[in-house]
Design a protein around this motif. Structure first.
Motif, short mmCIF file in Angstrom:
data_model
loop_
_atom_site.label_atom_id
_atom_site.label_comp_id
_atom_site.label_asym_id
_atom_site.label_seq_id
_atom_site.Cartn_x
_atom_site.Cartn_y
_atom_site.Cartn_z
N GLN A 189 0.83 -1.20 0.00
CA GLN A 189 0.00 0.00 0.00
C GLN A 189 0.87 1.25 0.00
OE1 GLN A 189 -2.79 0.21 3.25
NE2 GLN A 189 -4.01 1.80 2.28
N LEU A 190 1.97 1.23 0.76
CA LEU A 190 2.88 2.36 0.74
C LEU A 190 3.49 2.56 -0.64
CD1 LEU A 190 4.74 1.88 4.16
CD2 LEU A 190 3.16 3.74 3.56
N LEU A 203 0.89 4.15 -2.85
CA LEU A 203 0.74 5.56 -2.49
C LEU A 203 1.89 6.39 -3.04
CD1 LEU A 203 -0.50 5.27 1.22
CD2 LEU A 203 -1.79 6.19 -0.71
N GLU A 220 -1.19 6.40 -6.38
CA GLU A 220 -2.47 5.70 -6.43
C GLU A 220 -3.31 6.06 -5.20
OE1 GLU A 220 -3.58 3.90 -8.87
OE2 GLU A 220 -1.74 4.16 -10.03
N PRO A 221 -4.61 6.35 -5.38
CA PRO A 221 -5.49 6.74 -4.26
C PRO A 221 -5.99 5.53 -3.48
CG PRO A 221 -6.73 6.82 -6.30
CD PRO A 221 -5.32 6.43 -6.69
N VAL A 222 -5.12 4.89 -2.73
CA VAL A 222 -5.48 3.65 -2.04
C VAL A 222 -5.53 3.82 -0.52
CG1 VAL A 222 -4.56 2.19 -3.87
CG2 VAL A 222 -3.05 2.94 -2.02
N ALA A 223 -5.43 5.05 -0.02
CA ALA A 223 -5.44 5.28 1.42
C ALA A 223 -6.82 5.75 1.88
CB ALA A 223 -4.38 6.32 1.79
N ASP A 278 -6.06 5.47 7.18
CA ASP A 278 -4.67 5.30 6.73
C ASP A 278 -3.94 6.64 6.75
OD1 ASP A 278 -5.07 2.59 6.28
OD2 ASP A 278 -5.69 2.92 4.20
N ASP A 279 -4.61 7.69 6.26
CA ASP A 279 -3.98 9.02 6.27
C ASP A 279 -3.67 9.47 7.68
OD1 ASP A 279 -4.05 9.27 3.51
OD2 ASP A 279 -6.02 10.23 3.50
N CYS A 310 6.17 4.99 9.06
CA CYS A 310 5.47 4.98 7.77
C CYS A 310 5.75 6.24 6.97
CB CYS A 310 3.96 4.81 8.00
SG CYS A 310 3.47 3.13 8.49
N LEU A 316 7.36 5.99 3.30
CA LEU A 316 6.62 6.59 2.19
C LEU A 316 7.45 7.68 1.51
CD1 LEU A 316 4.03 6.79 0.55
CD2 LEU A 316 3.11 8.34 2.30
N ARG A 362 8.48 7.63 -2.38
CA ARG A 362 8.10 8.75 -3.26
C ARG A 362 9.32 9.35 -3.94
NH1 ARG A 362 3.54 11.58 0.68
NH2 ARG A 362 1.72 10.57 -0.28
#
Length: 254
Positions: free
Chosen positions: A20-21, A24, A28-31, A35-36, A45, A49, A53
């Motif tokens: 998932q990280l 992100l 990708e809008p997966v949070a 999660d945010d 995290c 992240l 990035r």
């Protein structure tokens, strides 16, 4: 990638999954809102992240920096080694033949799907960095196309020099000159390109110190202007060659 800090585990929600990280990091809008909130409160995290990035940004920037170049197979070999993939058995774009009915294939477990997401995300980041870095290297590489040893004239015994003609990927040509010689007072040294029959010459500029790099004018045919000359010039305001050459040599194309 940073290691989890066990001291933070007791008062924070479970960490986000690595896949998932990675998604992100690629935008990708997966949070979810939860999660945010977790990322905002979790240094581990946040750090992971941020690293992902950065890697994704470097890869995208490198690939978007200009015309795409096709890397050699050794680059893809390095990418496969990095993410633990074996070399493909079939040509790219060719699907393997079916050996049974479509419904015979079992459904993947969630764990296998998660692993596939991690592998795909890692491959995108690693491939972006590796291919992008290779492409930038190809676009910025300077190629040495000719070289010359510069020999002393009788009035300047002991002087010695060398010259290299280089070309950048955009076609710009440069002459890099090195010179060891005594310098007369109230004078300066100037670098010239001269045709082999000495019927024409062009000044490249003043040599300040023992070495310098000079851009060759685009209209100059370096296959004709093959002599590199460094002259001693009196500070008299006259733009022409003084006739007092310190060293000279002919470019030999590689």
């Amino acid at each position: 990638m940073s290691h989890r800090d066990p001291n933070n585990e007791s008062h924070l929600d479970p960490h986000l999954d690595p896949e998932q990280l990675a998604l992100l990091a690629m935008g990708e809008p997966v949070a979810s809102d939860a999660d945010d909130a977790h990322i905002a409160a979790c240094p581990d995290c946040q750090h992971e992240l941020g690293e992902l990035r950065h890697a994704a940004l470097v890869g995208r920037t490198a690939i978007d920096a200009g015309e795409m170049l096709t890397p050699p197979e050794r680059v893809w070999d390095a990418i496969r080694d990095e993410v633990g993939l074996s070399a493909p058995d079939a040509e790219p774009g060719l699907a393997a033949p079916r050996t049974g009915p479509a419904h015979a294939a079992p459904r993947r477990r969630r764990g296998g799907l998660a692993t596939a997401w991690v592998l795909a995300a890692s491959l995108v980041v690693v491939a972006g960095v590796a291919v992008g870095g290779w492409a930038i290297g190809q676009r910025t590489a300077v190629v040495e196309v000719a070289a010359a040893s510069l020999d002393a004239f009788p009035d300047h015994p002991g002087a010695v020099g060398a010259a290299v003609l280089e070309e950048t990927p955009d076609g710009t040509r440069m002459v890099r000159v090195e010179l060891e010689a005594d310098q007369a007072p109230d004078s300066y040294r100037e670098v010239w390109l001269i045709t082999k029959d000495a019927s024409a010459l062009v000044s490249l500029g003043v040599l300040d110190g023992t070495e310098g790099t000079f851009t060759v004018p685009a209209e100059i045919d370096v296959s004709q202007y093959v002599l590199v000359d460094v002259s001693n010039e009196p500070d008299d305001g006259q733009p022409g060659h003084s006739g007092d050459s310190i060293v000279r040599g002919e470019l030999g194309f590689l």
